[in-house]
Design an enzyme around this catalytic site. Structure first.
Site, PDB file in Angstrom:
ATOM      1  N   HIS A  19      55.279 -94.714  53.078  1.00  0.00           N
ATOM      2  CA  HIS A  19      55.765 -95.514  54.170  1.00  0.00           C
ATOM      3  C   HIS A  19      57.307 -95.815  53.939  1.00  0.00           C
ATOM      4  O   HIS A  19      57.946 -96.508  52.729  1.00  0.00           O
ATOM      5  CB  HIS A  19      55.360 -96.766  54.239  1.00  0.00           C
ATOM      6  N   LYS A  67      52.619-107.499  64.422  1.00  0.00           N
ATOM      7  CA  LYS A  67      54.047-106.983  65.678  1.00  0.00           C
ATOM      8  C   LYS A  67      52.987-107.542  67.187  1.00  0.00           C
ATOM      9  O   LYS A  67      54.430-108.112  67.675  1.00  0.00           O
ATOM     10  CB  LYS A  67      54.175-105.806  65.044  1.00  0.00           C
TER      11      LYS A  67
END
Length: 908
Positions: free
Chosen positions: A151, A573
């Protein structure tokens, strides 16, 4: 060099100084050397601007008028140099702190600096009842499983990281009290030389790294740290288990660490990770493992110069040497000449040659699997021990055994990850070729139909016609090939992102049946539950999956060991950090209960990030806050980006990190800890509900503001982050410039962008509304003490706010053009800070973490200065109309983003 001649330390007095002062000495030395490099490079004007900026941020608060005055008159190329100088400083401060942690750990701490006590304190005494050693039998069940991912949150180039390693080496030389003045002067000269190289090295990548680049970066971590760390960790565990003199008897600690990797296997959202990339990755990993093992076997073997007269070999060892002489007579003759009458040495030198043959693919001489190599090593151990050479048997030779047991021939267990929607699209194509299926799109999610195909096979005429379908099937074929070549541990887990129904899980087994037929394939399907809704429905999905015949057959073959992954990024999120934390706790508790009902040995795989908005923070504390039964001596977690190098860039730091994780996992499984956690969760259940409702409402009110995603993109470097070329994976799912949707923004750049605005919304937003809705300070203080989950949540929020800056956040948010978004963020920031300090009973953030507070304060001025540079660059870039101006200001922006990331450290 005249500017640095006074920097030579009196090592006798320096060693007696408080640890914090010694760190300050290192930082001051590096800053003076950096200043000298700038002057020599003709960048004295840059140095003056940097000094003006720092003068404007000294004291109680930043003088934004002075900050603007110091930067607003500069051209883009001048401002880029200023940003570069500040970025170099951050890298040097981070390096000094890393070395300082190592120094503290090696010296056993500094009683005069309480902030360092936790880092220096032995983690093992936290286990069990005071004074009792750890039960050795517990290590048989224990499993610690870090998984490295690619990532993209590490903003440094590899060239910068390499330069910093060289600088660190010279600092070690300079700091060594055993070196004389002449050697210290040489170290100073080399330090300035390496700093010049660092200053003149481009800090921005010119090309995006490929998956192969990411794999090679990970290999450096294994080579430099992880392979050396494992034996040290196990020795530390032996001491905790009460072994008085490790290395003199068979080990009581079974190897409990396994390393995994997604690098080269994670294709969710990354079109550059293909079946061929995965195949090559497996080969690169095996090459690395076998190269290291061959050298290690050779090295250990050459030390075993015990002769047959003093240390007679066992009959089994003599038989093994006789067999080796027949299998490879030329090698046997050569080894016998070089190691006459040294049978134990001869056996290991034969083993080293066989490992090399395995590496080269020479089938006749190669080991078929790591078990054969282990058999030879244990044969040598048993023979040595029988002859009375216990230290030779269980010293370095045992370290080698542990390395083989931990890393095998594959190094890391490579995992495949793919999005459920990709499988559904491929299945729809394939099922369109099957008669009587009806709607192939609906059939692609039909768990019963897919279970039948996984069990009975597909019609012979069905084949992959599209490139996407061929790629999915080829990936599964690579997994089968890897297991044939390197064993089942090399690659066998398949993570399904956005697992939302049973069909998403059985889909993998149905596709595998078409890909490899009835060939042997160990395939462990790992559901990944990420969004708030998916986490709420996770056990419902698992119930449907568990009833399928293909699932039950697989579960029986693996002794009902099941792995389930929970995602921290998208859940935060989706619903905000408070609701995500509470929702994850609830989901894990329900998953543990589900496993108990089904007779399953459950391993929860935590998709944590390094950032505070993605489950970051001290891992060992988070472990102790997990629901009862959810850890059960097994802990698996992702490690990515800058976190990999922060935790595993040094052997000593890496060892202490894994010791703390291991100790926390052992402690979490004790009945006392589970009872306390369960009691606290029950006692504060109503409080959790109220916190959840209020925080979720506040968070949704923010993200549901019309055009919210566009506001984030305009007020932050969200779009430009992709141009840092941190990873091979694209930054977002679509290319829309306006009308962006929150779901379109990937969680990692989302968090990264918010950290750059100095608002850090993903780490705390909604907490203030939640605490205010409860309103009972006494109750909240009690819960913060007694309820580990709330304590961990407050800790993350406190750190996140400590790295925020209200005035700078307001200026960044103004670029987005939405007064409502700005107002909501700033009002919630004020509310959260006020309530957080009240609940923690503190006047300042991090008041109880003086070491952390000092580390943040040491960087704050520089980060503020770089944030002002970034603001100017963002404004100019948004206003620029010609390509040359856009390119120039984009470079300034990216250098500033790189520097802020280095200053804040946990950004993505």
């Amino acid at each position: 060099m005249e500017a640095t001649s006074s920097d030579r330390h009196d090592h006798t007095t320096r060693a007696d100084r408080p640890a914090a002062d010694r760190l300050a000495d290192d930082v001051a030395l590096l800053r003076r050397l950096q200043d000298a490099v700038l002057v020599e490079a003709g960048a004295g004007d840059v140095l003056e601007v940097v000094r003006d900026l720092l003068a404007a941020v000294e004291g109680a608060g930043a003088d934004h008028v002075r900050l603007a005055a110091a930067t607003d008159h500069l051209a883009a190329d001048q401002l880029e140099q200023v940003a570069r100088a500040l970025t170099v400083h951050f890298h040097l401060v981070n390096l000094a702190e890393s070395r300082h942690r190592v120094r503290v750990l090696r010296e056993g701490g500094d009683a005069r600096d309480s902030a360092l006590q936790e880092a220096a304190t032995d983690p093992w005494p936290a286990l069990g009842r005071e004074g009792e050693p750890v039960d050795p039998g517990i290590f048989e069940r224990l499993r610690i499983h870090p998984v490295l991912t690619a990532h993209p949150t590490e903003a440094r180039r590899r060239a910068v990281a390499a330069a910093l390693r060289r600088i660190g080496h010279q600092l070690d030389r300079h700091d060594d009290p055993l070196r004389g003045p002449a050697e210290q002067q040489v170290a100073l000269r080399r330090l300035q030389e390496e700093l010049e190289v660092l200053w003149r090295t481009a800090h921005l990548r010119t090309t995006r790294p490929t998956p192969y680049d990411e794999v090679r970066t990970a290999m450096a971590v294994f080579d430099d740290t992880l392979l050396r760390l494992v034996p040290r960790l196990y020795r530390s565990a032996e001491l905790a288990a009460g072994v008085a003199e490790p290395g003199t008897a068979p080990p009581v600690v079974a190897p409990f660490v396994r390393f995994g990797s997604w690098i080269g296997g994670d294709r969710d959202g990354n079109p550059f990770v293909t079946a061929e990339v995965t195949r090559q990755t497996l080969g690169i990993q095996a090459e690395q493992a076998l190269r290291v093992l061959a050298a290690a076997v050779e090295r250990v073997g050459r030390t075993l110069t015990l002769d047959a007269a003093s240390t007679p070999p066992s009959r089994a060892l003599r038989d093994a040497l006789a067999a080796a002489s027949v299998a490879d007579p030329a090698a046997a003759a050569e080894i016998a000449v070089g190691s006459p009458d040294e049978p134990h040495r001869q056996l290991l030198l034969h083993a080293a040659r066989r490992v090399q043959a395995t590496r080269r693919g020479e089938v006749e001489r190669a080991y078929r699997d790591p078990g054969e190599l282990l058999a030879d090593l244990r044969l040598a151990q048993e023979s040595l021990a029988a002859a009375g050479a216990h230290r030779a048997a269980y010293g370095e030779l045992q370290h080698l055994v542990w390395q083989v047991e931990t890393f095998g021939f594959h190094l890391a267990e490579l995992e495949v990850r793919q999005h459920s929607a990709v499988h559904a699209a491929v299945l729809a194509e394939l099922l369109g070729q099957v008669e009587d299926v009806g709607d192939p799109v609906a059939a692609a999610r039909d768990a019963v139909l897919l279970d039948r195909l996984a069990t009975d096979g597909w019609p012979e005429h069905v084949e992959a016609r599209s490139e996407k379908a061929q790629e999915v099937l080829n990936t599964l074929r690579v997994v089968a090939w890897a297991q044939e070549r390197w064993g089942e541990r090399s690659c066998g887990r398949y993570v399904v992102s956005f697992s939302q129904q049973p069909g998403d899980l059985v889909a993998v087994r149905a596709l595998a049946r078409l890909a490899v037929g009835e060939r042997p394939l160990r395939l462990d399907v790992v559901p990944l539950f990420e969004t708030g809704d998916d986490l709420r429905r996770c056990t419902e999905v698992l119930d449907g999956w568990w009833e399928l015949s293909s699932t039950r057959r697989w579960a029986s073959s693996v002794d009902h060991r099941v792995e389930v992954m929970v995602g921290y990024s998208d859940s935060s999120k989706d619903v905000g950090p408070v609701s995500a934390t509470l929702g994850l706790y609830d989901a894990q508790a329900r998953l543990a209960a589900w496993a108990g009902r089904r007779g399953v040995e459950l391993t929860l795989f935590h998709g944590r990030g390094g950032s505070l908005g993605r489950g970051g923070g001290p891992v060992h504390r988070a472990i102790l806050a997990q629901p009862p039964g959810s850890v059960d001596l097994r802990f698996k977690v992702t490690e990515q980006g800058e976190v990999v190098f922060a935790r595993y860039g040094d052997v000593t730091i890496g060892q202490r990190h894994l010791e703390r994780v291991t100790a926390a996992v052992l402690r979490a499984a004790t009945s006392g800890n589970e009872e306390r956690t369960a009691a606290a969760a029950a006692r504060y259940d109503d409080l959790a509900r109220r916190l959840d409702e209020a925080s979720h409402a506040a968070y949704r009110a923010l993200v549901d503001v019309p055009g919210f995603a566009d506001v984030v993109a305009l007020s932050s470097p969200l779009e430009e982050i992709g141009e840092l070329r941190m990873g091979s994976r694209p930054v977002r799912r679509s290319g829309a410039d306006v009308g962006r949707d929150l779901a379109d923004l990937r969680a990692i750049p989302w968090v990264f962008a918010w950290s750059q605005t100095r608002a850090n919304v993903p780490g705390w937003f909604g907490l203030g509304s939640a605490l205010a809705a409860v309103g009972d300070v006494a109750l909240l203080r009690e819960a913060a003490r007694e309820w580990p989950l709330l304590g961990a949540l407050l800790e993350v929020a406190e750190m996140s706010l400590a790295k925020s800056d209200r005035r700078l956040a307001e200026r960044f948010l103004a670029l987005g053009g939405s007064e409502e978004v700005t107002r909501r963020v700033l009002d919630e920031m004020d509310l959260t800070r006020r309530w957080l300090l009240d609940v923690l009973d503190q006047d300042e953030l991090l008041a109880r973490e003086p070491g952390l507070a000092r580390a943040v304060a040491m960087r704050t001025g520089y980060v503020d200065a770089l944030s002002v540079v970034q603001l100017r660059a963002l404004r100019e870039l948004r206003a620029a109309t010609d390509e040359a101006s856009q390119a120039a200001w984009r470079r300034v922006l990216l250098v500033a983003v790189n520097g802020v990331a280095a200053g804040l450290q946990n950004t993505g």
